[in-house]
Design an enzyme around this catalytic site. Structure first.
Site, PDB file in Angstrom:
ATOM      1  N   THR A  60       0.857  -1.165   0.000  1.00  0.00           N
ATOM      2  CA  THR A  60       0.000   0.000   0.000  1.00  0.00           C
ATOM      3  C   THR A  60       0.905   1.231   0.000  1.00  0.00           C
ATOM      4  O   THR A  60       2.106   1.127  -0.257  1.00  0.00           O
ATOM      5  CB  THR A  60      -1.004  -0.075   1.187  1.00  0.00           C
ATOM      6  OG1 THR A  60      -1.834   1.059   1.145  1.00  0.00           O
ATOM      7  CG2 THR A  60      -0.317  -0.172   2.537  1.00  0.00           C
ATOM      8  N   LYS A 120       3.380   1.640  -4.024  1.00  0.00           N
ATOM      9  CA  LYS A 120       2.784   1.004  -5.203  1.00  0.00           C
ATOM     10  C   LYS A 120       3.535   1.319  -6.504  1.00  0.00           C
ATOM     11  O   LYS A 120       3.593   0.491  -7.401  1.00  0.00           O
ATOM     12  CB  LYS A 120       1.315   1.415  -5.336  1.00  0.00           C
ATOM     13  CG  LYS A 120       0.405   0.773  -4.294  1.00  0.00           C
ATOM     14  CD  LYS A 120      -1.028   1.170  -4.539  1.00  0.00           C
ATOM     15  CE  LYS A 120      -1.985   0.363  -3.693  1.00  0.00           C
ATOM     16  NZ  LYS A 120      -3.377   0.568  -4.071  1.00  0.00           N
ATOM     17  N   ASN A 135       0.136  -3.732  -6.450  1.00  0.00           N
ATOM     18  CA  ASN A 135      -0.309  -3.859  -5.055  1.00  0.00           C
ATOM     19  C   ASN A 135      -0.116  -5.275  -4.544  1.00  0.00           C
ATOM     20  O   ASN A 135      -0.402  -5.560  -3.387  1.00  0.00           O
ATOM     21  CB  ASN A 135      -1.775  -3.423  -4.885  1.00  0.00           C
ATOM     22  CG  ASN A 135      -2.748  -4.389  -5.522  1.00  0.00           C
ATOM     23  OD1 ASN A 135      -2.363  -5.241  -6.327  1.00  0.00           O
ATOM     24  ND2 ASN A 135      -4.012  -4.264  -5.173  1.00  0.00           N
ATOM     25  N   ASP A 189      -6.381  -3.876  -8.075  1.00  0.00           N
ATOM     26  CA  ASP A 189      -7.415  -2.879  -7.721  1.00  0.00           C
ATOM     27  C   ASP A 189      -8.498  -2.792  -8.801  1.00  0.00           C
ATOM     28  O   ASP A 189      -9.693  -2.803  -8.505  1.00  0.00           O
ATOM     29  CB  ASP A 189      -6.788  -1.484  -7.533  1.00  0.00           C
ATOM     30  CG  ASP A 189      -6.081  -1.358  -6.196  1.00  0.00           C
ATOM     31  OD1 ASP A 189      -6.419  -2.113  -5.273  1.00  0.00           O
ATOM     32  OD2 ASP A 189      -5.190  -0.501  -6.090  1.00  0.00           O
ATOM     33  N   ALA A 242      -8.765  11.136 -10.766  1.00  0.00           N
ATOM     34  CA  ALA A 242      -7.678  10.700 -11.668  1.00  0.00           C
ATOM     35  C   ALA A 242      -6.447  10.310 -10.865  1.00  0.00           C
ATOM     36  O   ALA A 242      -5.327  10.387 -11.356  1.00  0.00           O
ATOM     37  CB  ALA A 242      -7.348  11.806 -12.669  1.00  0.00           C
ATOM     38  N   GLY A 288      -4.633   7.304  -8.054  1.00  0.00           N
ATOM     39  CA  GLY A 288      -4.244   5.909  -8.214  1.00  0.00           C
ATOM     40  C   GLY A 288      -5.430   4.975  -8.401  1.00  0.00           C
ATOM     41  O   GLY A 288      -5.413   4.108  -9.286  1.00  0.00           O
ATOM     42  N   GLY A 290     -17.507   0.855  -1.637  1.00  0.00           N
ATOM     43  CA  GLY A 290     -16.198   0.320  -2.024  1.00  0.00           C
ATOM     44  C   GLY A 290     -15.787  -0.966  -1.341  1.00  0.00           C
ATOM     45  O   GLY A 290     -14.739  -1.525  -1.667  1.00  0.00           O
TER      46      GLY A 290
HETATM   47  P1  NAP Z   1      -5.380   9.908  -4.776  1.00  0.00           P
HETATM   48  O1  NAP Z   1      -4.411   9.239  -5.672  1.00  0.00           O
HETATM   49  O2  NAP Z   1      -4.864  10.849  -3.744  1.00  0.00           O
HETATM   50  O3  NAP Z   1      -6.455  10.697  -5.697  1.00  0.00           O
HETATM   51  C1  NAP Z   1      -7.414  11.540  -5.109  1.00  0.00           C
HETATM   52  C2  NAP Z   1      -8.391  12.030  -6.159  1.00  0.00           C
HETATM   53  O4  NAP Z   1      -9.406  12.800  -5.493  1.00  0.00           O
HETATM   54  C3  NAP Z   1      -7.774  12.945  -7.212  1.00  0.00           C
HETATM   55  O5  NAP Z   1      -8.426  12.740  -8.441  1.00  0.00           O
HETATM   56  C4  NAP Z   1      -8.087  14.327  -6.649  1.00  0.00           C
HETATM   57  O6  NAP Z   1      -8.161  15.346  -7.641  1.00  0.00           O
HETATM   58  C5  NAP Z   1      -9.473  14.099  -6.088  1.00  0.00           C
HETATM   59  N1  NAP Z   1      -9.807  15.083  -5.075  1.00  0.00           N
HETATM   60  C6  NAP Z   1      -9.272  15.209  -3.836  1.00  0.00           C
HETATM   61  N2  NAP Z   1      -9.831  16.247  -3.196  1.00  0.00           N
HETATM   62  C7  NAP Z   1     -10.731  16.804  -4.055  1.00  0.00           C
HETATM   63  C8  NAP Z   1     -11.632  17.904  -3.971  1.00  0.00           C
HETATM   64  N3  NAP Z   1     -11.707  18.664  -2.865  1.00  0.00           N
HETATM   65  N4  NAP Z   1     -12.409  18.183  -5.030  1.00  0.00           N
HETATM   66  C9  NAP Z   1     -12.345  17.424  -6.153  1.00  0.00           C
HETATM   67  N5  NAP Z   1     -11.512  16.368  -6.294  1.00  0.00           N
HETATM   68  C10 NAP Z   1     -10.722  16.054  -5.250  1.00  0.00           C
HETATM   69  O7  NAP Z   1      -6.250   8.849  -3.967  1.00  0.00           O
HETATM   70  P2  NAP Z   1      -6.634   7.333  -4.405  1.00  0.00           P
HETATM   71  O8  NAP Z   1      -5.642   6.404  -3.826  1.00  0.00           O
HETATM   72  O9  NAP Z   1      -6.870   7.307  -5.867  1.00  0.00           O
HETATM   73  O10 NAP Z   1      -8.000   7.114  -3.594  1.00  0.00           O
HETATM   74  C11 NAP Z   1      -9.186   7.788  -3.987  1.00  0.00           C
HETATM   75  C12 NAP Z   1     -10.385   7.220  -3.226  1.00  0.00           C
HETATM   76  O11 NAP Z   1     -10.562   5.849  -3.582  1.00  0.00           O
HETATM   77  C13 NAP Z   1     -10.206   7.263  -1.706  1.00  0.00           C
HETATM   78  O12 NAP Z   1     -11.421   7.716  -1.146  1.00  0.00           O
HETATM   79  C14 NAP Z   1      -9.956   5.833  -1.310  1.00  0.00           C
HETATM   80  O13 NAP Z   1     -10.518   5.534  -0.044  1.00  0.00           O
HETATM   81  C15 NAP Z   1     -10.692   5.056  -2.403  1.00  0.00           C
HETATM   82  N6  NAP Z   1     -10.072   3.738  -2.654  1.00  0.00           N
HETATM   83  C16 NAP Z   1     -10.837   2.632  -2.450  1.00  0.00           C
HETATM   84  C17 NAP Z   1     -10.302   1.372  -2.687  1.00  0.00           C
HETATM   85  C18 NAP Z   1     -11.152   0.141  -2.455  1.00  0.00           C
HETATM   86  O14 NAP Z   1     -10.613  -0.973  -2.490  1.00  0.00           O
HETATM   87  N7  NAP Z   1     -12.438   0.283  -2.265  1.00  0.00           N
HETATM   88  C19 NAP Z   1      -8.987   1.236  -3.152  1.00  0.00           C
HETATM   89  C20 NAP Z   1      -8.229   2.403  -3.362  1.00  0.00           C
HETATM   90  C21 NAP Z   1      -8.788   3.655  -3.090  1.00  0.00           C
HETATM   91  P3  NAP Z   1      -6.852  16.179  -8.082  1.00  0.00           P
HETATM   92  O15 NAP Z   1      -6.112  15.314  -9.048  1.00  0.00           O
HETATM   93  O16 NAP Z   1      -7.406  17.412  -8.672  1.00  0.00           O
HETATM   94  O17 NAP Z   1      -6.069  16.434  -6.797  1.00  0.00           O
END
Ligand code: NAP
Length: 279
Positions: free
Chosen positions: A60, A64, A85, A100, A126, A128, A243
């Site tokens: 994690t 990654k 992962n 994922d 957009a 991970g 999720g």
């Molecule tokens: P990440 O790489 O940090 O990406 C975050 C995303 O959220 C980016 O697209 C970011 O946009 C956007 N964002 C953050 N704050 C925002 C705001 N105030 N307004 C609009 N857009 C916003 O995070 P990640 O690892 O991809 O995870 C994203 C979500 O997926 C998390 O909630 C996590 O819990 C969930 N997740 C779930 C699983 C599962 O197995 N269910 C696995 C992985 C992740 P910008 O590019 O503009 O910053």
């Protein structure tokens, strides 16, 4: 055989509960433990793991992407995503996988009875998770996945990785989301908006009105179990999924890699979900 999950932080990870339940169901006495590995410590960890009988591990944050140049082989899907992962020791070589995206596709099928083939999808985010899910949906036959992100350049960069040309970048403003919702059968949230501990929320949920009545909304977030997005979608009569099934299914796929054999996926997912609900 020993399995681990590594990261920093990692002690909060649900992976030990999920894998413990699945290994228990299989009657395998294999330890699966969480192990703190800080950024920069991966080469030492890989040496230590090999010397100490670790045959596979999940990774994690923050590892990654950093793992890629350190592995002996990378599965093509993980290569396209640019992240791993799941890492397995096969014939003395460390091989990396990404589960994922496959976990999300399996969750949609299990939880909503939705197969991606031919779908138009509005995918929010957009980062991970978005990248893995968008590429997996495209790979599984989605006709078009609009990747809508606050930072448009990041959506453009993500879509450039799509070898099939099915991903299209889009803005994140409510007018754009409304226009895309009109033609989408599935809306997927892969932003942090609505996640426990995130101070921000969608400013406006009116784009949900534009989705067709039989559309579904999938939120990658599992804490809380029902985000405001899912609550608003449910109140509008749309099908919803959180999720948790994605989390569970990516672990089922990871265990298949660790054991190098197919598993009875629904039974595995059921055992893992029950364990999560209990813990
Ligand atoms: P990440 O790489 O940090 O990406 C975050 C995303 O959220 C980016 O697209 C970011 O946009 C956007 N964002 C953050 N704050 C925002 C705001 N105030 N307004 C609009 N857009 C916003 O995070 P990640 O690892 O991809 O995870 C994203 C979500 O997926 C998390 O909630 C996590 O819990 C969930 N997740 C779930 C699983 C599962 O197995 N269910 C696995 C992985 C992740 P910008 O590019 O503009 O910053």
């Amino acid at each position: 055989m020993k399995l681990q999950v590594i990261g920093d932080p990692v002690l909060h990870s649900k992976s030990s509960v999920i894998h413990g339940a699945m290994l228990g169901l299989l009657g395998l006495d294999v330890p699966y433990t969480a192990h703190v590995v800080r950024r920069g410590e991966l080469p030492d960890y890989l040496r230590w793991a090999r010397d100490n009988g670790v045959t596979g591990f999940n990774a994690t944050m923050p590892h990654k992407e950093d793992l890629l140049p350190l592995l002996d082989g990378i599965d093509p899907a993980a290569q396209t995503v640019g992240a791993v992962n799941t890492v397995c020791l096969r014939d003395g070589k460390w091989i990396g996988f990404s589960t994922d995206g496959g976990g999300a596709v399996a969750a949609l099928e299990d939880g909503l009875g939705i197969g991606p083939a031919g779908l138009t999808v509005a995918l929010l985010g957009a980062g991970g998770a978005a990248k893995a899910v968008a590429l997996a949906l495209a790979q599984a036959g989605a006709a078009r996945v609009y990747v809508c992100n606050r930072t448009l350049a990041r959506a453009e960069e993500l879509c450039a990785h799509d070898p099939l040309g099915r991903l299209a970048p889009a803005a994140f403003d409510v007018d754009t989301l409304t226009a895309l919702a009109e033609t989408s059968q599935l809306l997927v949230n892969c932003t942090n908006l609505g996640m426990a501990g995130c101070d921000h929320q969608f400013e406006d949920f009116s784009f949900l009105e534009a989705l067709p009545r039989d559309a579904a909304v999938f939120d990658a977030i599992y804490h809380p179990a029902e985000t405001e997005l899912l609550s608003q979608a449910r109140r509008r009569g749309l099908k919803t999924l959180n999720g948790l099934p994605m989390l569970v299914n990516q672990a089922v796929l990871a265990l298949e890699h660790f054991l190098d054999r197919p598993l009875e996926r629904p039974a595995m997912a059921e055992a893992a979900t029950a364990a999560l609900n209990y813990n």
